[in-house]
Scaffold this active site. Sequence first.
Site, short mmCIF file in Angstrom:
data_model
loop_
_atom_site.label_atom_id
_atom_site.label_comp_id
_atom_site.label_asym_id
_atom_site.label_seq_id
_atom_site.Cartn_x
_atom_site.Cartn_y
_atom_site.Cartn_z
N TYR A 256 0.84 -1.20 0.00
CA TYR A 256 0.00 0.00 0.00
C TYR A 256 0.87 1.25 0.00
CZ TYR A 256 -2.88 3.77 1.91
OH TYR A 256 -3.50 4.98 2.13
N LYS A 260 1.41 3.65 -3.40
CA LYS A 260 0.96 5.04 -3.30
C LYS A 260 2.13 5.99 -3.59
CE LYS A 260 -2.55 6.53 -2.23
NZ LYS A 260 -3.70 6.97 -3.09
#
Length: 474
Positions: A256, A260
């Site tokens: 994650y 990102k």
Amino acid sequence: MEVSTTTTTNTSITNGLGILQFLPGKTYFITGATGFLAKAVIEKILRTAPDVGKIFVLIKAKNKEAATDRLKTEIIDSELFGCLKQRHGKYYEDFMLSKLAPVVGNLCEPDLGIDANSISEIAEEVDVIINSAANTNFEERYDVSLSTNVLGPRRLMDFTNKYCKNLRVFLHVSTAYVCGEREGMIVEKPFHMGESIAREKAASEFPPLSYPVLDVDGEIEIALDSKVAFEDNLEDQKMKALGLERARIHGWHNPYEFTKAMGEMMINSMRGDIPLVIIRPTVIGSTLEDPFPGWIQGNRMLDPLILSYGKGNLPSFLVNPEAVIDMVDSRRHGCECNHSSYGKALVLLLWEDRGHEGNGFFSSMDDFSSNMQTEIVQQRRLVISGNNASQRLERKCKMIVEHAINLARVYQPYMFFRGRFDNSNTHNLMEGMSEEEMKRFRLDVENVDWEDYITNIHISGLKKHVMKGRGMPK
């Protein structure tokens, strides 16, 4: 982002940052609109600037009729919009449909899967693009995370460059935890293509250490090649493990954070002259007061811990009670990081009594695992024997312990976080706000009573809006 706070005229003092002058009449294109954060943004815009032009919302659906159905059920009928419902009465749905325009599409497709007529309409009218679509699963498959968090922003920025020639601003929602393994004061600066936390750490050593080079396109190829190679019954497990491995190689804790960060690199490298704002919120909680206290959708970052504790399945945890885990409530949908010890507040609320005994929180995974097994067995008053009932209880306890250990593994980087976020940009903006802007768009969270917020607002909202009264003690 540098912000001048000097005001030279009465008009600039009155207008502040010009928020109230900017919002009316503008047309927006929002991705992730059925999700938690974007839905809150839509509500805020329509309540504070009802004379806004139009809000195009990208919705994954098979056709326009299905997209309109999703718009009605997931946005218009949402309890979040209760204030607007009350304000407009029997004309509420007409008002919403006059402002919200569903657009059939998908971030995973070229041109976002949008038909030519809709592209033409968006290109001609849109002033602001807000990209809130994201996959926030810390344990997601690498290819899935890349598709949403890296390729999605790339396709959206490509769409913007091709069609949206009159755009005023492109706003991308990222996360403060793109900082990865950084420690100490973490300043706000953009990621450039190929930067990595591993390279920063290696460069700080003397003599400098070697480090793996981050190639974003190369990471996409690795995921695609691995997906083909892993075509067996363990594909999911292997793709998740690959994401974790690749993230840690380059200095991030999980796919994650890693994807990102690469998403930021992608849009920053493609932006050209497009005005770009990247927002990096920390842990986003339920609404504090606006439009009403406690609204939340889905399990947010720390909610799995609260829910497991509420079910009696997490009597202790792997955590530093003094850890600073920045949190922002969604009261005004602001993005200021709050430097209170949220980790301490959470731990004291959930495990304070046990903490006084010295066994409510642990710094060692081995000690935590051992304590969990003992605690869960004692709670269930389990007697290990050969009968079927006891065997079922034993299996249940094993599942609870394994789940708790997995939570500890996933959240360990945040429970022992050693960074402090510099929020100078937000403070600079606040200093330039007018009194009216401060009333409507207040960002200050320094005076929030976090214990009261967690206990009486957030947990209550979690029970009501997420659990619907199921699975939590009264």
